[in-house]
Each structure stands twice: as structure tokens, then as C-alpha cells.
Design a protein around this motif. Structure first.
Motif, PDB file in Angstrom:
ATOM      1  N   LYS A 300     -33.450  77.115   3.549  1.00  0.00           N
ATOM      2  CA  LYS A 300     -32.507  78.402   4.261  1.00  0.00           C
ATOM      3  C   LYS A 300     -31.598  77.395   4.987  1.00  0.00           C
ATOM      4  N   GLU A 302     -30.131  77.644   8.442  1.00  0.00           N
ATOM      5  CA  GLU A 302     -30.956  77.939   9.879  1.00  0.00           C
ATOM      6  C   GLU A 302     -31.752  76.518   9.670  1.00  0.00           C
ATOM      7  N   GLN A 303     -32.991  77.097   8.690  1.00  0.00           N
ATOM      8  CA  GLN A 303     -33.531  75.447   8.370  1.00  0.00           C
ATOM      9  C   GLN A 303     -33.466  73.993   8.399  1.00  0.00           C
ATOM     10  N   HIS A 305     -30.597  73.056   9.117  1.00  0.00           N
ATOM     11  CA  HIS A 305     -30.229  72.694  10.676  1.00  0.00           C
ATOM     12  C   HIS A 305     -31.409  72.087  11.210  1.00  0.00           C
ATOM     13  N   ARG A 306     -31.956  72.859  11.809  1.00  0.00           N
ATOM     14  CA  ARG A 306     -33.765  72.539  12.412  1.00  0.00           C
ATOM     15  C   ARG A 306     -34.504  71.228  11.942  1.00  0.00           C
ATOM     16  N   SER A 316     -23.734  71.094  10.753  1.00  0.00           N
ATOM     17  CA  SER A 316     -23.778  72.503  11.847  1.00  0.00           C
ATOM     18  C   SER A 316     -23.871  74.044  10.118  1.00  0.00           C
ATOM     19  N   VAL A 317     -24.491  74.946  11.042  1.00  0.00           N
ATOM     20  CA  VAL A 317     -24.222  76.011   9.341  1.00  0.00           C
ATOM     21  C   VAL A 317     -23.559  76.483   9.759  1.00  0.00           C
ATOM     22  N   PRO A 324     -25.488  83.636  13.411  1.00  0.00           N
ATOM     23  CA  PRO A 324     -26.550  82.916  13.077  1.00  0.00           C
ATOM     24  C   PRO A 324     -27.280  84.262  12.069  1.00  0.00           C
ATOM     25  N   ASN A 325     -28.245  82.884  11.442  1.00  0.00           N
ATOM     26  CA  ASN A 325     -28.839  83.948  10.177  1.00  0.00           C
ATOM     27  C   ASN A 325     -28.373  85.331   9.291  1.00  0.00           C
ATOM     28  N   PHE A 345     -24.935  75.072   4.367  1.00  0.00           N
ATOM     29  CA  PHE A 345     -24.810  74.081   5.648  1.00  0.00           C
ATOM     30  C   PHE A 345     -23.549  73.664   5.457  1.00  0.00           C
TER      31      PHE A 345
END
Ligand code: PLP
Length: 372
Positions: A300, A302-303, A305-306, A316-317, A324-325, A345
């Protein structure tokens, strides 16, 4: 040391812009609306800066409204045109590619009784112009599009859109050029209003501009004294205006050199991505090279990104201001693939980015893909 690949969200201010700002802020602190000599000097700074900006954008100085950023400019244009033309009609056309400061203003207007239609986006990232034509009506008062969207970097044919909009006498065209300045040549032919913010092109945050051509009527968002414009009350910021003019001048004068560097880095990334079958490139071929949106199958956004953040890489996402999400609206609009939109992303490049940084980023990304 972090590797910054999020230049679409923000750019570091150019040293020359900072120097202009700090000199101006120390010297021209007086209120430009005051009629004493220091006030008149501060007003001169605004006038000179607007003159520079108007020449660079090929518009008149009295068509420029200084704001606090592109969000304010977009809100002023979208709500201002809608309110001023409410007796002509309450229908607005826009697209799935717009920044939240446009789509949010449209949602607000929808709640107030305006009808909003969104044009489809073709797989090549362009607005479906036939569909756009079919949406326009006699009571359409506004068509709001971005010249370059912030997630995919798709470039829209603004001249052609302006021709289509012109066939509807009640309809005004607002163009968000926030991501276009410094990335493509700016042409405002047939455009009624356009918004920008210098922090996207190595200028300062807290400063923005709305270009409003003569004859386009808008209602102000901020009421009060006439100031330098009746459309936006408040003490005008002379140092910000001077810094904006400087950043714009540099973006225009150094365009070719900056573009060439970014294009070369973009090609390195595109070539690398095309060799990995888990990576899909979402940004169309014709997108600006500064923005490269991709999806990695099975991870994903977001994942990613982390994980990249842990490797010291800032990407950036979606756009920094979006929810978000949730799947990326622009990626959904061109792929109709929810999984791909959720795993997308954005990498954004600058002339300040180096090949060494790109290599480091590629290493980190390959490592993440191998282990996830
Ligand atoms: N429009 C676009 C296309 C953007 O990318 C942004 C910022 O990300 C904005 C508007 C809002 O700009 P500001 O942060 O100056 O309000």
C-alpha cells in the motif's frame, strides 16, 4: 541525511529569494496603505513587483490579486465566481484531478445548492474533452481545471478547453496553475482566473496569487478596506510580493536548464521501473517529468511511505493535503483499479535532485520490494 523527493508538496526557497525577502522585510515594513513616505515606498515595492509578475505572465498589473497561497486563490476564484454569477446559473463543471482546495470549495458550494459535474479523465491523463463539452450548459457558470495536476503531473490542453468554454457565454474558466509554474510554459489565453503559490517554485510559503482578468466578476472572500484591491482586504505584504516576483523571474529565466536536469532524472527512474514487473507507472508519458506516480503491487502507498521514510527517503502518497488511507482519485480516474490506486505513491523531482540521490532511492525501493 534525508533524500527529499517531495518537491511537489514544497520546494526549498532559493537563496536569492530569501535575500530579496529579508532585505525587503527589514526596509519596507511600513503599511503600503499608509500615505506617508515610508508607506508610499512600501506601496512602490508592491507596484514594481506586480509589474514584474504581470510581464512574466503576460497579463495586466490590475489583474493580479495577492493572497496567502494557492488554496486561498482557488477558494476565491471558485466561490467568488459562483457567488457573483448565482443569478445566471448554479451549475459548475470540474474534474477528478483537482486539488482539495478546488474540490473542497466545490463540495461546499454543492451543499449550498450548486450542481457539480466532473468530467472523465482518459487513460492518457487528459480530460475527456467530448465529455466536458457534453456537460456544459447554459446555466454553467464555471469550469475549474488544473493545468498540471499534483498527483500524476498530467498536462491539460488549456487553450482547447478555453475555446470549448467560450462557446457558453455564462461560463468562466478557472485554471489552477500551481503545479504548472516552472514545469511548463504558462499561457493564460482565454482563462478568466488562475491561481499559483511561490512555495511550489522555490519561493516562500504564506504567499499566493490569483490572476483575474478584466471583466471577470468575483465576490471577495475577505471583506474590509479597499487596500490595493477590492477583492482581498488586509495589509498587502510588500516583501512577500517582491519575493514572489523574484521566484517567478527565476522560474521563467532558468526554465530550460532546470527542466533538462529533471527530465534526465525522470528517465533514469522510468527506465528502472519498467524493468520491475511489480511496479506500474501511473503518470502518463506526457506528464511533467517533475512528478512520477507509481504503484507497487502488494504494498500500500501508506506502507511504502513509512518504509521509505525509515530509509531516509521523503516521498508522498497523494497530495499532502488529501485524506489519508483512501485511494488516489487521479490514479482511480485513469486506471479504474482500486488496488493500484491504493498502492500508488508520488516521487517528485527537482533540478536540485542529484543522480546519487536517485541511485540511493532506487536501492532503498528495490530493497523494500524484495522484502515485502
Ligand atoms: N493546487 C495545487 C495543484 C496544489 O498542488 C496545491 C498544493 O499542494 C495547492 C493548490 C494549494 O497550495 P497552497 O498550499 O499554497 O495553499
Amino acid at each position: 541525511m534525508s533524500i527529499y523527493l517531495d518537491y511537489t508538496a514544497d520546494t526549498p526557497p532559493d537563496e536569492r529569494v530569501l535575500a530579496v525577502y529579508s532585505n525587503s522585510a527589514a526596509k519596507h515594513f511600513a503599511n503600503p496603505n499608509s500615505s506617508h513616505s515610508l508607506g508610499r515606498d512600501a506601496k512602490d515595492v508592491i507596484d514594481r513587483s506586480l509589474k514584474t509578475i504581470s510581464k512574466l505572465l503576460n497579463v495586466n498589473t490590475d489583474e493580479l490579486i495577492l493572497t496567502s497561497g494557492a488554496s486561498e486563490s482557488n477558494n476565491l476564484a471558485v466561490k467568488g465566481i459562483a457567488w457573483a454569477n448565482r443569478r445566471r446559473g448554479r451549475h459548475i463543471v470540474s474534474t477528478f484531478l483537482e486539488h482539495s482546495s478546488v474540490s473542497g470549495a466545490l463540495t461546499y458550494l454543492q451543499e449550498q445548492g450548486w450542481e457539480i459535474d466532473l468530467a472523465n479523465i482518459l487513460p492518457n491523463g487528459k480530460i475527456d474533452l467530448e465529455y466536458l463539452k457534453s456537460l456544459l450548459r447554459d446555466d454553467t457558470v464555471l469550469c475549474a481545471v488544473s493545468a498540471v495536476d499534483s498527483e500524476l503531473g498530467s498536462v491539460q490542453p488549456i487553450r482547447e478547453i478555453a475555446r470549448i468554454v467560450k462557446e457558453h457565454q455564462n461560463c468562466k474558466l478557472h485554471v489552477d496553475i500551481t503545479q504548472a509554474v516552472g514545469k511548463i510554459p504558462i499561457d493564460l489565453t482565454g482563462v478568466n482566473t488562475a491561481s499559483l503559490a511561490p512555495h511550489k517554485f522555490y519561493g516562500l510559503k504564506g504567499s499566493g496569487l490569483l490572476i483575474k482578468t478584466k471583466g471577470t466578476v468575483i465576490e471577495p472572500l475577505i471583506h474590509g478596506g479597499a487596500s490595493t484591491t477590492i477583492y482581498r482586504s488586509g495589509t498587502p505584504d510588500s516583501p512577500s510580493a517582491e519575493a514572489l516576483a523574484c521566484a517567478l523571474e527565476l522560474a521563467v529565466n532558468e526554465f530550460d536548464e532546470r527542466y533538462k536536469r529533471v527530465k534526465a532524472l525522470n528517465l533514469i527512474l522510468r527506465e528502472h521501473f519498467s524493468k520491475n514487473e511489480r511496479i506500474s507507472i501511473n503518470s502518463p508519458e506526457g506528464a511533467v517529468p517533475h512528478i512520477l506516480n507509481v504503484s507497487v503491487n502488494g504494498i500500500k502507498g501508506e506502507q511504502m511511505h513509512r518504509l521509505l521514510d525509515k530509509h531516509g527517503v521523503c516521498i508522498s502518497v497523494k497530495s499532502a493535503c488529501s485524506v489519508p488511507n483512501t485511494p488516489s482519485r487521479p490514479v482511480m480516474a485513469i486506471t479504474h483499479d482500486r488496488k493500484r490506486a491504493l498502492s500508488s505513491f508520488r516521487i517528485s523531482l527537482s533540478h536540485l535532485s542529484t543522480e546519487a540521490e536517485i541511485e540511493e532511492f532506487i536501492k532503498a525501493l528495490d530493497d523494500i520490494i524484495k522484502n515485502n
